[in-house]
Design a protein around this motif. Structure first.
Motif: not given
Length: 132
Positions: A56, A58-61, A63
């Motif tokens: 999971l 972070a949102n700014d990383e 995927d």
């Protein structure tokens, strides 16, 4: 363009912590863009973490697991994790969970678990096998 080639990528690096897997992903995109065929990606050693459903970022990383899944769907690329390396690292598919009487799995959707025989077959049948 020269004759298109078939490729298998061997990824030994984890999804995060090194650039190995990300470089493999970027290489995969580039070879497809050049008209070559990516048949499969074999994840071995720490690379099996690329197939974990429990990653999971972070949102700014970026995927990377989702990126591999999308690449597989769009270009019909097999994503294989080495079953022995996966079991040692807690990346468990449905079949292995049943075999070992485990209640949960952690292999991400779109990834399969296979043995080194699959990698050996790729070495014999693909035009190129590139290791990251």
């Amino acid at each position: 363009m020269a004759t298109p080639l078939t490729y298998t990528l061997l990824v030994n690096g984890p999804a995060y912590g090194t650039q190995s897997a990300r470089n493999a992903y970027l290489f995969a995109q580039a070879l497809i863009a050049k008209g070559h065929t990516l048949v499969s990606v074999f994840f071995y050693q720490e690379g099996v973490h690329n197939g974990s459903a429990l990653t999971l970022p972070a949102n700014d990383e970026f995927d990377l697991v989702k990126a591999w899944q999308a690449l597989s769907l769009e270009h019909h690329v097999r994503l294989e994790t080495c079953v022995a390396a996966s079991l040692r690292r807690g990346v468990i598919g449905d079949q292995e969970a049943q075999q070992h009487h485990l209640k949960q799995t952690s292999l991400a959707k779109g990834f399969d678990q296979s043995g080194l025989g699959s990698l050996a077959e790729a070495l014999l049948t693909q035009d190129r096998v590139v290791q990251f």
